[in-house]
Design a protein around this motif. Structure first.
Motif, PDB file in Angstrom:
ATOM      1  N   SER A  15      85.865 -16.409   9.850  1.00  0.00           N
ATOM      2  CA  SER A  15      85.567 -14.973   9.854  1.00  0.00           C
ATOM      3  C   SER A  15      86.225 -14.284  11.040  1.00  0.00           C
ATOM      4  O   SER A  15      86.687 -13.135  10.929  1.00  0.00           O
ATOM      5  CB  SER A  15      84.052 -14.743   9.874  1.00  0.00           C
ATOM      6  N   LEU A  18      90.049 -13.878  10.183  1.00  0.00           N
ATOM      7  CA  LEU A  18      90.268 -12.838   9.176  1.00  0.00           C
ATOM      8  C   LEU A  18      89.922 -11.456   9.711  1.00  0.00           C
ATOM      9  O   LEU A  18      90.596 -10.469   9.398  1.00  0.00           O
ATOM     10  CB  LEU A  18      89.442 -13.146   7.928  1.00  0.00           C
ATOM     11  N   SER A  19      88.870 -11.375  10.525  1.00  0.00           N
ATOM     12  CA  SER A  19      88.487 -10.086  11.106  1.00  0.00           C
ATOM     13  C   SER A  19      89.565  -9.566  12.044  1.00  0.00           C
ATOM     14  O   SER A  19      89.879  -8.372  12.044  1.00  0.00           O
ATOM     15  CB  SER A  19      87.160 -10.228  11.866  1.00  0.00           C
ATOM     16  N   CYS A  36      82.027  -7.652  11.091  1.00  0.00           N
ATOM     17  CA  CYS A  36      82.627  -8.574  10.121  1.00  0.00           C
ATOM     18  C   CYS A  36      82.556 -10.021  10.600  1.00  0.00           C
ATOM     19  O   CYS A  36      82.267 -10.931   9.821  1.00  0.00           O
ATOM     20  CB  CYS A  36      84.079  -8.180   9.848  1.00  0.00           C
ATOM     21  N   GLY A  40      80.386 -12.736   8.548  1.00  0.00           N
ATOM     22  CA  GLY A  40      81.015 -13.956   8.062  1.00  0.00           C
ATOM     23  C   GLY A  40      80.301 -15.197   8.572  1.00  0.00           C
ATOM     24  O   GLY A  40      80.127 -16.184   7.845  1.00  0.00           O
ATOM     25  N   PHE A 144      84.449  -4.432   3.048  1.00  0.00           N
ATOM     26  CA  PHE A 144      84.721  -5.522   3.984  1.00  0.00           C
ATOM     27  C   PHE A 144      83.425  -6.233   4.392  1.00  0.00           C
ATOM     28  O   PHE A 144      83.386  -7.465   4.486  1.00  0.00           O
ATOM     29  CB  PHE A 144      85.446  -5.003   5.217  1.00  0.00           C
ATOM     30  N   TYR A 145      82.369  -5.478   4.622  1.00  0.00           N
ATOM     31  CA  TYR A 145      81.097  -6.089   5.024  1.00  0.00           C
ATOM     32  C   TYR A 145      80.586  -7.046   3.939  1.00  0.00           C
ATOM     33  O   TYR A 145      80.192  -8.182   4.224  1.00  0.00           O
ATOM     34  CB  TYR A 145      80.046  -5.013   5.293  1.00  0.00           C
ATOM     35  N   PHE A 148      82.997 -10.150   3.625  1.00  0.00           N
ATOM     36  CA  PHE A 148      82.886 -11.116   4.718  1.00  0.00           C
ATOM     37  C   PHE A 148      81.597 -11.931   4.589  1.00  0.00           C
ATOM     38  O   PHE A 148      81.598 -13.135   4.878  1.00  0.00           O
ATOM     39  CB  PHE A 148      82.954 -10.413   6.070  1.00  0.00           C
ATOM     40  N   GLY A 151      82.354 -14.236   1.757  1.00  0.00           N
ATOM     41  CA  GLY A 151      83.361 -15.207   2.171  1.00  0.00           C
ATOM     42  C   GLY A 151      82.780 -16.287   3.065  1.00  0.00           C
ATOM     43  O   GLY A 151      83.127 -17.471   2.939  1.00  0.00           O
ATOM     44  N   GLY A 152      81.890 -15.905   3.978  1.00  0.00           N
ATOM     45  CA  GLY A 152      81.232 -16.894   4.822  1.00  0.00           C
ATOM     46  C   GLY A 152      80.416 -17.878   4.006  1.00  0.00           C
ATOM     47  O   GLY A 152      80.400 -19.085   4.290  1.00  0.00           O
TER      48      GLY A 152
END
Length: 238
Positions: A15, A18-19, A36, A40, A144-145, A148, A151-152
């Motif tokens: 994270s 990527l952030s 973010c 993540g 994005f929030y 992420f 994604g995490g």
């Protein structure tokens, strides 16, 4: 399966990387970058909420119980005596930490429906909707929030699947396939509910097309390309 420290560290590294990428591309601001990274990392711990003895669930219920008790005491602070407030504090904390925690752990099974892709997708998309409609954050930031957080969680599930492979003799362990799952016949009614909720969230979600246009804007990635190398390295290459 991977342990707590592995999930925490890998989710933080992924994270964070990527952030930083989207931050240097100018797609999020300073605060968005920090949020973010945090989301993540939190997402990397979320799938273990159904584990009775996991660190995330214990820590999560400890914090929730404290906030719940604190909120009740602050609400009634002008109407109750000191002894009554102390009793309310202890009773509300104990109720949330032990009664609700017991009910939650009794109703959930480790690597059940919580430990699945659609459940994590609901949490991610739900956060996107909450950020956009509830907190009135910009559309790009809201997406994005949610992404992420999701994604995490995918990092967590992927790690669990990787750890289900016995690399010494390349054999699959019994836990293989229990992490990164989309459906299980024994929980078909739960999965029907999950996919129904997910479909509703997809329907009411903020416009993804506008987010994708912003994400695929060449100017953002041109800005990233300019700042990808330190000035010292650029000078050495010239």
């Amino acid at each position: 399966m991977a342990n707590f420290n592995t999930h925490l560290n890998v989710a933080f590294m992924v994270s964070g990387t990527l952030s930083l990428t989207v931050y240097k591309a100018g797609l999020i601001d300073d605060s968005g970058f920090l949020v973010c990274v945090a989301l993540g990392t939190i997402g990397g711990l979320l799938p273990d909420l159904d584990s009775d003895n996991s660190t995330p669930i214990k820590l999560g219920f400890d914090i929730t119980s404290f906030v719940f008790a604190f909120g009740l005491v602050m609400h009634w602070r002008s109407d109750l005596s000191l002894l009554a407030l102390i009793a309310l504090w202890l009773a509300s904390y104990g109720f949330m930490r032990y009664v609700i925690f017991h009910i939650f752990t009794t109703m959930t099974v480790h690597r059940g429906v919580i430990h699945s892709v659609p459940y994590m997708a609901i949490l991610g998309l739900g956060l996107t909707c909450l950020s956009y409609y509830g907190l009135h954050l910009p559309l790009t930031t809201s997406w994005f929030y949610g992404l992420f957080l999701f994604g995490g969680a995918m990092v967590h599930l992927s790690l669990d699947e990787l750890y289900s492979v016995n690399l010494s003799n390349m054999k699959m362990k019994r836990s293989s396939g229990t992490a990164m799952k989309f459906y299980q016949p024994k929980d078909k009614w739960w999965y029907l509910l999950l996919y129904t909720i997910l479909a509703l969230l997809v329907y009411v979600a903020p416009p993804f097309e506008m987010f994708w246009l912003r994400l695929s804007d060449p100017s953002a990635w041109a800005q990233l390309k300019v700042g990808i190398l330190p000035e010292l390295v650029k000078g050495m290459l010239q």
